[in-house]
Design an enzyme around this catalytic site. Sequence first.
Site, PDB file in Angstrom:
ATOM      1  N   SER A 138       0.855  -1.188   0.000  1.00 20.45           N
ATOM      2  CA  SER A 138       0.000   0.000   0.000  1.00 20.45           C
ATOM      3  C   SER A 138       0.889   1.236   0.000  1.00 20.45           C
ATOM      4  CB  SER A 138      -0.886   0.012   1.252  1.00 20.45           C
ATOM      5  OG  SER A 138      -1.534   1.263   1.418  1.00 20.45           O
ATOM      6  N   TYR A 148      -0.961  -0.565  10.334  1.00 22.22           N
ATOM      7  CA  TYR A 148      -1.234  -1.020   8.966  1.00 22.22           C
ATOM      8  C   TYR A 148      -0.106  -0.593   8.034  1.00 22.22           C
ATOM      9  CZ  TYR A 148      -3.458  -1.583   4.414  1.00 22.22           C
ATOM     10  OH  TYR A 148      -3.729  -1.951   3.120  1.00 22.22           O
TER      11      TYR A 148
END
Length: 257
Positions: A138, A148
């Site tokens: 990501s 994350y």
Amino acid sequence: MTTALITGSTAGIGAAFARRLASDGHNLVLVARDTKRLQEQATELHDRHGIEAEVLTADLATDDGIAAVEERLRDRKDAVDLLVNNAGFGNKGQYLEVSMADELTMLKVHCEAVLRLTSAVTPVMRERGRGGVVNVASVAAFVPRGTYGASKAWVVQFTQGAAKDLAGSGVRLMALCPGFVRTEFHQRAGMGTDNIPKWMWLDADKLVAAALTDLARGKSLSIPDPRYKALMGVVKVTPRALLGGITSRTGRKYGPQ
């Protein structure tokens, strides 16, 4: 015909990879937790494209689930030519608002599973002199913004390091770093998305097409959209202290609601 194994194949980016690879004539091994959805997906792709679609139910948050996929990837008689490590999820909440159990599960899926599955398939690929691995990360990997992002930063660093170690072997490894994509990801995490600007959203099918082009070109890192490439260019030249404040404010504005 070559074979691709995709984790998290029944939705979002994983489903887009399955559609594209099936349309290109690749046989598939579809991996997810929901057997019914997997069977429906396999039937649809087989009927539409005439490819073979194998179903493998596995929860990559468990050792048994990871081991089952490892076993399939080590199969030399029916070898996997392309591995797409796509399975992943997000936790709603900032650091210390998320339980330790959920944090560790994220690391299990995003890091341990990626390491183990990549390590299971690459020796087979190296023996054959060809193969590819796409590890879905990501753009959050490039900014100091929560667990994350930290887990995805690990995916990027691991993938690019392994790509260098396997250079010249015929095995290609690439970290794919998308931005916001219209998938079930945010809904599953209980995250609102109404406050995210429309221009930040990417189409999963176009993202996959760009990613496969980058893989064919031998790139070890793919940011498959000009908008996010420009944003990441700015990130590279922004001091980390300033970047931390910006991403914190941005996270409160555009993050989970």
